[in-house]
Design an enzyme around this catalytic site. Sequence first.
Site, PDB file in Angstrom:
ATOM      1  N   HIS A   4      69.015  33.770   9.881  1.00 31.86           N
ATOM      2  CA  HIS A   4      67.962  34.411   9.845  1.00 31.86           C
ATOM      3  C   HIS A   4      67.590  34.810  10.988  1.00 31.86           C
ATOM      4  CE1 HIS A   4      66.682  32.012   6.145  1.00 31.86           C
ATOM      5  NE2 HIS A   4      66.682  33.212   5.620  1.00 31.86           N
TER       6      HIS A   4
ATOM      7  N   CYS B 123      59.952  27.661   9.024  1.00 25.96           N
ATOM      8  CA  CYS B 123      60.462  27.685   7.679  1.00 25.96           C
ATOM      9  C   CYS B 123      59.624  26.885   6.533  1.00 25.96           C
ATOM     10  CB  CYS B 123      61.887  27.180   7.221  1.00 25.96           C
ATOM     11  SG  CYS B 123      63.219  27.936   8.547  1.00 25.96           S
TER      12      CYS B 123
END
Length: 253
Positions: A161, A248
């Site tokens: 990511h 996250c």
Amino acid sequence: MFTTAMVKIPCKNLVNGISNANLGKPDYSLALAQHTRYREALEACGLEVVVLAADENYPDSTFIEDTCLVTPHCAIITNPGAETRRGEISSVKKAMEALGLTVEAIQAPGTLDAGDIMMVGSHFLVGLSLRTNKNGFEQLSSLLRKYGMTAAAVPLTTVLHLKTGISYLENNTLLAAGEFLNKPEFQSFTLLPVDEREAYAANCVWINDRVLVPMGFPETKHLIEEKGYTTIEVDASEFRKLDGGLSCLSLRF
């Protein structure tokens, strides 16, 4: 400034989550304890923490950031790139509606993980990755324009990511590692280079003039503090085993 965070309790099935880290399976009891301390760190930054119940159907669902982008004007429910995670969005959508937020959504064939999105004021930098495709980016960009915001795509080559390797610490300052140090999209920022040995620590979280940093990365912690930030160390060892970082584990808005 942020006022609220939303988190989701790790489920016991966490041990079967998606991983390419090769660090072994997480210890569920330790992960649960670390998640509790993470919530305490959010509260220490002045946030009210909304806690969603664990869901055994979705091993990765504690990584709630990927399911939603919360902007000052709306919440955008994503369509995660990993098919096994797409059912996670339902509970987050309901929670956002319960808070009274305007809710938008990304639709197939677009895929989008919000771990690929970094907010810089009213502008959003979006990683094109294995989890976020061009269609997902284009839908997101259109939704942001609807509310007077903008987006730009950043092709990724090595990381899962965008925020795996970069964090915005406000004040035009970026903490960055690896491929992000040389990308043209980031050269107008003040770059704080993270040593490759501590690359995991490039994923930090700025919250109300404090920075959450993962425990065990002293050089990165010192680098951040040298720039005048107050840091809070949080142990995320069990979430690292599932390719997860500090950002996250929450939605912050």
